[in-house]
Design an enzyme around this catalytic site. Structure first.
Site, short mmCIF file in Angstrom:
data_model
loop_
_atom_site.label_atom_id
_atom_site.label_comp_id
_atom_site.label_asym_id
_atom_site.label_seq_id
_atom_site.Cartn_x
_atom_site.Cartn_y
_atom_site.Cartn_z
N THR A 28 1.01 -1.15 0.17
CA THR A 28 0.01 0.08 0.02
C THR A 28 0.88 1.22 -0.21
OG1 THR A 28 -1.75 -1.18 1.11
CG2 THR A 28 -1.92 1.18 1.13
N ARG A 58 0.30 -14.19 7.97
CA ARG A 58 -0.53 -13.35 8.75
C ARG A 58 0.15 -13.16 10.00
NH1 ARG A 58 -1.99 -11.11 5.05
NH2 ARG A 58 -0.64 -12.46 4.12
#
Length: 757
Positions: free
Chosen positions: A46, A608
């Site tokens: 991002t 994760r």
């Protein structure tokens, strides 16, 4: 404009460069021509996306309105917008940043007339779409029960995701809707145009059609959009891919950011081939690999990397970190699903005592039905939890429907349950009929079921409706009577089958339908743990009462598909067993491609975790009411020994730190028969005994007992066994018995498997 002159437009050291590593900086600097940024998990995707956008604006390469930036979620678009404003010190107006559907709708409206709509066209929601399909099914005399509107819409949606118009699917008839699916698709599209409406799939399909048929509009967009950026490119479907290629034809300044190793949505139309062939679609493309991970420890990255390296459908990258190696990935071998849930809960409690926030811990399962065991354990010990991306097990629609049937079997006076299932599945009982039953119920102060029983014996209802309702009442009477003769779990399955409820989901072709059937099987299987149906219903009522959302820290419970994009300090990955993970359904349906997507799910799950990943598997699993003896997942064999600690609680006593045998070793060197039979966790003796999967002994299946031994045995005792029948005790070795069965011959088994005759 050269890169050097462009950079001179802005300050010598603009703030958006700060903290970028060399690979990230390269991804930002290469602005012209096709660019593929392979962004591994936790590599700052991002940030790179946002820095590219800001760099385009800061260097004057493009105005905001000349950039088309596509995301998959509104949340992602909002995050990029906020970060860009922070980097620039001001908000940006006028640019085209949003999801595929939002951007397609925005670009379609000015030219809607060319596809048969007006600019004020309506986007229909799910309810309106189903209502429209119902009308078309009725016109074609197609039974809704056999061809549910949701299933019909799912097929049409998949065609639209592939960019196919009605005339292009003429040969794809199939069995749904009596083979009339192409005709229904055409009728559906025609009716949408008449209503000046479209569904979400139409937004991209209509705009793609518009651009293909109108070169002037395509040229206008080519002139407008000098730069195109796409997030999560590995998740694009065919129509999205075609749309992007068309828009990028002129300048070819398209930058796609994605990770082929995290392509896990093939079941809903995503095409991993889109990212794999990027360099073929755009010759001369620059490929930048983001491999420095800022999330996980070295052991976690190495473990995930070794697993994903077994996939062939990948472009390849190796994640690394400058952080500590941390703790090795832990693989825990456990006795059964109950012990697994207990172990996970105990580990969470221990970590909590050490100061780890519950918000930083997550349990990630392969399938939704697996959450039940963990939810019930968490509730039992008062551990706060939240279910992310979905409902809690007992709140899911199929479970609530099934529970309504069960409540009515026990309590015919349960009006709320009756209202819920009277027309589920569809029985042609409309609102007016239900209102008539309700009015009679109130007027005579009786339950809805009693009101129905009285009215079907009169002429107040139409003959067809009377027949339908009488059949439903007879069904409940029959199921209620079966409770006196059959186990309540079996009665529940019979009721769901005979009522048509199971068949309703079997006929549903929507992607989530198989998962709903799995949940129903899990529900029925869970009932076997209770003595009676009322006891089970009471248990569920208490569970629902205890699941009221509370403020404060909570453990996150989710499926692996819902975990993408999230991160936690501690991640538990239970249920790593063959047929569960990798999923048998995925492999049977898609072969090697399905297996590779399952492996990508494993990769996503492990990555994760920021500090610790704990994987578990069991030797005995109660699945859909049947005990099975699953093999460890093949993915466990793909973990590198140097980065894994394998711990087993199988056999007599805990063997912490001992490496468990891989499935290949077990196949060639099976444990002794006595160990297979007696394997149990250290504290198993203190628990109520329960059945486990039958164990093969000399060609026979021996169920583990449902009772404790009822006293001391002596040689010569007559013995009874649930499967093998009567026998005579010949020899005693501690808690091991040798029994000569009347019909099965002499077998050796544990004392707890039998009782005196």
């Amino acid at each position: 404009m050269s890169l050097t002159s462009a950079l001179s437009v802005s300050s010598p050291d603009p703030s958006y460069w700060h903290g970028l590593n060399p690979a990230q900086r390269a991804a930002v600097e290469v602005q012209d021509g096709p660019v593929l940024v392979l962004a591994g998990a936790g590599t700052g995707k991002t940030r790179v996306l946002t820095a590219r956008l800001v760099h385009l604006l800061a260097t004057g390469r493009a105005y905001p309105a000349q950039i088309l930036a596509v995301t998959f979620t509104n949340k992602a678009a909002g995050e990029i917008r906020a970060r860009a404003a922070q980097m620039l010190g001001r908000s940006v107006e006028g640019w085209f940043l949003g999801t595929f559907h939002a951007l397609a709708a925005r670009l379609l409206r000015p030219h809607a007339e060319r596809v048969g709509l007006t600019p004020s066209f309506t986007i229909l929601g799910d309810d309106d779409q189903q209502r429209l399909i119902k009308q078309l099914l009725s016109i074609e005399n197609i039974d809704e029960k056999r061809s549910p509107p949701r299933a019909v819409l799912a097929v049409i949606s998949r065609w639209k995701d592939r960019g196919l118009l009605p005339h292009e699917v003429a040969g794809e008839k199939g069995s749904l809707a009596d083979g009339k699916m192409p005709k229904l698709y055409a009728a559906y599209q025609k009716r949408l145009l008449e209503l000046n409406a479209c569904d979400f799939g139409d937004l991209l399909l209509h705009h793609l059609t518009l651009l293909r048929k109108n070169p002037d509009i395509l040229a206008e967009l080519h002139a407008r959009f000098r730069y195109i950026m796409v997030d999560e490119y590995q998740d694009t479907n065919t129509v999205q891919y075609l749309w992007l290629r068309l828009l990028a034809q002129a300048h070819k300044n398209i930058c796609c950011v994605g990770d082929e190793d995290q392509s896990i949505y093939g079941w809903r139309g995503a095409e991993i081939g889109n990212i794999l062939r990027f360099e073929e679609d755009f010759p001369g493309a620059t490929v930048v690999r983001l491999e420095q991970n800022y999330r996980s420890t070295g052991h976690i990255l190495a473990a995930a990397g070794h697993i994903i390296a077994n996939n062939s459908m990948r472009l390849g990258k190796v994640l690394w970190t400058s952080a500590d190696m941390g703790e090795p990935v832990r693989v825990q071998s456990l006795w059964d699903g109950e012990e697994e849930a207990r172990w996970v809960a105990d580990e969470i409690e221990n970590l909590r005592k050490q100061g780890v926030s519950l918000n930083e811990m997550a349990v990630m399962v392969r399938a939704g039905f697996q959450t039940r065991a963990f939810e019930e354990r968490f509730i039992q010990i008062g551990l706060p939890y939240r279910v992310l991306v979905g409902l809690r097990f007992y709140e899911r629609i199929e479970i609530r429907d099934a529970m309504a049937y069960l409540r009515l079997i026990v309590s015919p006076e349960d009006d709320l349950a009756f209202e819920r299932i009277i027309n589920t599945p569809k029985r042609g009982i409309g609102p007016s009929a239900i209102q008539q039953l309700g009015s009679f119920s109130k007027a005579h102060s009786v339950s809805l079921m009693e009101a129905t029983a009285r009215l079907v014996e009169t002429d107040a209802l139409k003959p067809k409706l009377r027949q339908t309702l009488r059949g439903l009442l007879q069904g409940f009477a029959r199921w209620r009577g079966l409770l006196d003769h059959l186990p309540h779990a079996e009665v529940a399955q019979i009721a769901l089958d005979e009522s048509g409820y199971t068949g309703m989901w079997q006929a549903d072709k929507a992607p989530e339908a198989p998962g709903r059937l799995d949940n129903l099987k899990e529900l029925v299987g869970a009932m076997a743990e209770f003595d009676t149906l009322p006891a089970f219903l009471e248990h569920v009522a208490l569970v629902l009462d205890a699941t009221t959302q509370k403020e404060g820290e909570q453990v996150s419970l989710m499926t692996l598909h819902g975990a993408k994009g999230l991160e936690f300090d501690i991640v538990f990955l239970p249920g790593w067993e063959e047929e569960i993970f990798p999923s048998r359904r995925a492999i049977d349906g898609n072969g090697t491609a399905g297996l590779e997507e399952e492996r990508r799910l494993a990769y996503v799950g492990i990555t994760r975790a920021k500090k610790q990943a704990l994987i578990s598997h069991v030797s005995n699993r109660l699945l859909y009411g049947n005990w099975m003896n699953p093999m460890p997942s093949r993915f466990l064999d793909e973990l590198p020994e140097a980065h894994v600690t394998r711990v087993s609680r199988l056999g007599n006593g805990s063997r912490a730190g001992q490496r468990f045998e891989s499935k290949r070793e077990k196949e060639s060197h099976p444990p002794p028969l006595w160990e297979q039979i007696s394997a149990r966790s250290p504290d198993r003796a203190s628990l109520s005994p329960r059945p486990v999967h039958p164990i093969q002994i000399e060609g026979h299946a021996t169920p583990v007992p449902t009772h404790r031994p009822d006293g001391a045995f002596a040689v010569g005792d007559r013995i009874t066994h649930e499967k093998f029948g009567m026998g005579t005790l010949r020899r005693i070795e501690g808690d091991k018995l040798e029994v000569a069965f009347d019909k099965k011959g002499t077998l050796k088994l544990m004392a707890r498997f039998v009782k005196k005759a």
